[in-house]
Design a protein around this motif. Structure first.
Motif, mmCIF file in Angstrom:
data_model
loop_
_atom_site.group_PDB
_atom_site.id
_atom_site.type_symbol
_atom_site.label_atom_id
_atom_site.label_comp_id
_atom_site.label_asym_id
_atom_site.label_seq_id
_atom_site.Cartn_x
_atom_site.Cartn_y
_atom_site.Cartn_z
ATOM 1 N N TYR A 7 -40.030 5.517 -7.444
ATOM 2 C CA TYR A 7 -39.552 5.226 -8.798
ATOM 3 C C TYR A 7 -38.983 3.822 -8.861
ATOM 4 C CZ TYR A 7 -34.616 5.327 -7.550
ATOM 5 O OH TYR A 7 -33.397 5.014 -7.018
ATOM 6 N N CYS A 57 -43.748 5.759 -10.389
ATOM 7 C CA CYS A 57 -43.475 4.356 -10.705
ATOM 8 C C CYS A 57 -43.726 4.091 -12.184
ATOM 9 C CB CYS A 57 -44.361 3.424 -9.882
ATOM 10 S SG CYS A 57 -43.915 3.341 -8.152
ATOM 11 N N LEU A 58 -42.801 3.394 -12.795
ATOM 12 C CA LEU A 58 -42.954 3.034 -14.200
ATOM 13 C C LEU A 58 -43.941 1.884 -14.355
ATOM 14 C CD1 LEU A 58 -41.868 3.364 -17.118
ATOM 15 C CD2 LEU A 58 -40.012 1.833 -16.499
ATOM 16 N N ALA A 59 -43.967 1.000 -13.362
ATOM 17 C CA ALA A 59 -44.846 -0.166 -13.421
ATOM 18 C C ALA A 59 -46.170 0.148 -12.728
ATOM 19 C CB ALA A 59 -44.181 -1.361 -12.761
ATOM 20 N N THR A 60 -47.245 -0.039 -13.443
ATOM 21 C CA THR A 60 -48.567 0.276 -12.906
ATOM 22 C C THR A 60 -48.874 -0.518 -11.646
ATOM 23 O OG1 THR A 60 -49.342 0.764 -15.134
ATOM 24 C CG2 THR A 60 -51.025 0.302 -13.488
ATOM 25 N N SER A 61 -48.506 -1.804 -11.634
ATOM 26 C CA SER A 61 -48.811 -2.635 -10.466
ATOM 27 C C SER A 61 -48.130 -2.062 -9.225
ATOM 28 C CB SER A 61 -48.353 -4.075 -10.710
ATOM 29 O OG SER A 61 -46.999 -4.099 -11.142
ATOM 30 N N ARG A 62 -46.881 -1.633 -9.369
ATOM 31 C CA ARG A 62 -46.159 -1.070 -8.222
ATOM 32 C C ARG A 62 -46.771 0.255 -7.795
ATOM 33 N NH1 ARG A 62 -40.299 -2.304 -10.991
ATOM 34 N NH2 ARG A 62 -40.261 -4.548 -10.599
ATOM 35 N N VAL A 133 -55.123 -2.923 -19.064
ATOM 36 C CA VAL A 133 -53.930 -2.337 -18.446
ATOM 37 C C VAL A 133 -52.822 -2.310 -19.486
ATOM 38 C CG1 VAL A 133 -52.134 -2.615 -16.681
ATOM 39 C CG2 VAL A 133 -54.512 -3.113 -16.119
ATOM 40 N N SER A 135 -49.876 0.630 -21.735
ATOM 41 C CA SER A 135 -49.554 2.014 -22.069
ATOM 42 C C SER A 135 -48.728 2.064 -23.345
ATOM 43 C CB SER A 135 -48.761 2.623 -20.905
ATOM 44 O OG SER A 135 -48.689 4.012 -21.035
ATOM 45 N N ASN A 255 -54.308 9.610 -17.773
ATOM 46 C CA ASN A 255 -53.131 8.879 -17.285
ATOM 47 C C ASN A 255 -52.663 9.456 -15.955
ATOM 48 O OD1 ASN A 255 -52.296 7.198 -19.853
ATOM 49 N ND2 ASN A 255 -52.806 9.254 -20.558
ATOM 50 N N THR A 257 -49.627 8.533 -14.128
ATOM 51 C CA THR A 257 -48.180 8.766 -13.920
ATOM 52 C C THR A 257 -47.626 9.353 -15.220
ATOM 53 O OG1 THR A 257 -47.785 6.443 -14.488
ATOM 54 C CG2 THR A 257 -47.800 6.999 -12.147
ATOM 55 N N GLU B 51 -41.594 -4.548 -19.098
ATOM 56 C CA GLU B 51 -42.716 -5.322 -18.548
ATOM 57 C C GLU B 51 -44.030 -4.794 -19.130
ATOM 58 O OE1 GLU B 51 -42.646 -7.824 -16.342
ATOM 59 O OE2 GLU B 51 -40.655 -7.716 -15.424
ATOM 60 N N GLU B 52 -45.023 -5.661 -19.107
ATOM 61 C CA GLU B 52 -46.296 -5.337 -19.763
ATOM 62 C C GLU B 52 -47.011 -4.158 -19.108
ATOM 63 O OE1 GLU B 52 -48.583 -8.845 -20.594
ATOM 64 O OE2 GLU B 52 -50.413 -7.672 -20.721
ATOM 65 N N ASP B 53 -46.833 -3.983 -17.799
ATOM 66 C CA ASP B 53 -47.581 -2.915 -17.115
ATOM 67 C C ASP B 53 -46.789 -1.616 -17.021
ATOM 68 O OD1 ASP B 53 -45.727 -3.743 -15.207
ATOM 69 O OD2 ASP B 53 -47.086 -3.397 -13.534
ATOM 70 N N TRP B 54 -45.688 -1.506 -17.735
ATOM 71 C CA TRP B 54 -44.943 -0.260 -17.715
ATOM 72 C C TRP B 54 -45.657 0.809 -18.538
ATOM 73 C CZ3 TRP B 54 -38.969 -1.308 -18.382
ATOM 74 C CH2 TRP B 54 -38.527 -2.048 -17.280
ATOM 75 N N GLY B 55 -45.481 2.043 -18.136
ATOM 76 C CA GLY B 55 -46.028 3.143 -18.926
ATOM 77 C C GLY B 55 -46.544 4.252 -18.058
ATOM 78 N N GLU B 56 -47.539 4.931 -18.574
ATOM 79 C CA GLU B 56 -48.089 6.100 -17.882
ATOM 80 C C GLU B 56 -49.230 5.696 -16.963
ATOM 81 O OE1 GLU B 56 -47.819 9.929 -20.351
ATOM 82 O OE2 GLU B 56 -48.530 8.423 -21.762
#
Lengths: 302, 56
Positions: A7, A57-62, A133, A135, A255, A257, B51-56
């Motif tokens: 997280y 993780c809230l951030a897709t990159s992470r 990318v 959401s 989706n 996460t 941040e731009e990449d936040w989400g589901e």
């Protein structure tokens, strides 16, 4: 069981999950990915002896990198990095659904504004331009005219991150003011809800009103197939109802996460309990595999 | 229910009992979004920007 939670922000979804895990007596290792080093063969995160790690993780990159590293150490992680990779990118998501024969909105990708404009004109108006990318319905554009298309494409090309120069154009689907969100575990639905709005974006994050929804056989089949198309796991599968002679639904997104607090409130199902039921099953299955995690504590340099 | 100081405006922020590190709470006085850094004792900091990449 001993469960790791990846997280960087504890939302209500994570609190529900943590509460359910602790109430059942499971040991929880919270892993704040902002504080962790990921080396090529080990990590500073305490992942030793974890039966399963859940990527929240809230951030897709992470999410993408953290799951990839943990998987490489042999740590059981859900969802898998393969599923995350497909779901994190709308173009890959669309391709996976189409390759699996799952009805999905007609979509084309272009790399220049000129070619994107050709696609938009072919689709006609309205059509939809989405970031590959992202959401919560952010930066989605319903394009109603050529003037609007030219302006949006120029802005994306000039101001955007390189990913915004991958122009993902999609047909506009006339839906009945709502779409359907299904939370499923390995293709088995936990619960479903509709998200209704006067706006063309019906995301709960955009304020769409939610209500419980009963899936029919066709929707159940699509959920199972859409899940398999992206590699399975704990997923949020989004469907739209369509009219005409063809299928009654189209799957526009999966989706990886998934947020479930809205569904937990809209339906009678205890969603976090169902998720933990599934995690217990996954952990039990993993314990039979004999995999072990490699960690060496604090001295790792990356 | 315990309290901590808002790092933005200095007001006391009331904290609920099931506080979790990583959770975001709002300061009732100035409206700042605050991240719970630690729970025992409670420590708050300004929450990261979206941040731009936040989400589901």
């Amino acid at each position: 069981m001993k469960v790791g939670i990846l997280y960087s922000r504890i939302r209500k979804d994570e609190k529900l999950l943590l509460s359910e895990l602790r109430d059942r007596g499971h040991e929880v290792e919270k892993i704040d990915v902002r504080k962790v080093q990921f080396g090529l063969d080990s990590t500073t995160a305490n992942v030793e002896d974890l039966d399963v790690v859940v990527d929240r993780c809230l951030a897709t990159s992470r999410s993408l990198y953290a799951t990839e590293f943990l998987d490489s150490y042999g740590v059981p992680v859900v969802n898998s990095p393969e599923t995350a990779d497909v779901c994190a990118d709308k173009a890959k998501n669309s391709l996976a659904l189409a390759e699996a024969g799952v009805p999905t909105p007609n979509t084309k990708v272009a790399f220049t504004t000129e070619t994107a404009m050709e696609i938009i004109e072919e689709f006609g108006y309205p059509c939809v331009l989405k970031p590959v990318v992202g959401s919560w319905g952010r930066l989605m554009a319903k394009i109603d005219s050529r003037n609007a298309a030219e302006a949006i494409l120029e802005h994306k090309a000039t101001l955007g991150h390189y990913e915004h120069k991958v122009f993902y154009v999609q047909e506009f689907v006339e839906k009945p003011g709502r779409d359907i969100r299904v939370v499923a575990v390995d293709g088995e639905p936990v619960a479903a809800m509709t998200r209704t709005s006067d706006h063309w974006l019906t995301n709960a994050a955009k304020g769409g009103e939610t209500a419980s929804f009963d899936l029919d056989d066709e929707a159940l089949d699509l959920v199972e197939r859409a899940s398999a198309a992206v590699g399975g796991g704990l997923l949020g599968i989004d469907l739209m109802e369509v009219g005409g002679d063809g299928p009654n639904y189209t799957v526009h997104e999966v989706n990886h996460t998934v947020e479930f607090k809205a569904l937990n409130e809209a339906s009678d199902v205890d969603v976090p309990a169902a998720v933990v039921d599934w995690l217990e099953t996954k952990a039990e299955a993993e314990s039979g595999n004999g995999d072990s995690a490699a960690t060496d504590g604090e001295e790792l340099l990356v | 229910m315990s309290q901590a100081e808002c790092v933005e405006c200095g007001a006391d922020v009331s904290l609920h009992d099931d506080l979790e590190a990583g959770e975001i709470i709002d300061c009732a006085t100035c409206g700042a979004e605050l991240e719970v850094i630690d729970v025992s004792p409670p420590v708050l900091d300004r929450a990261p920007e979206l941040e731009e990449d936040w989400g589901e």
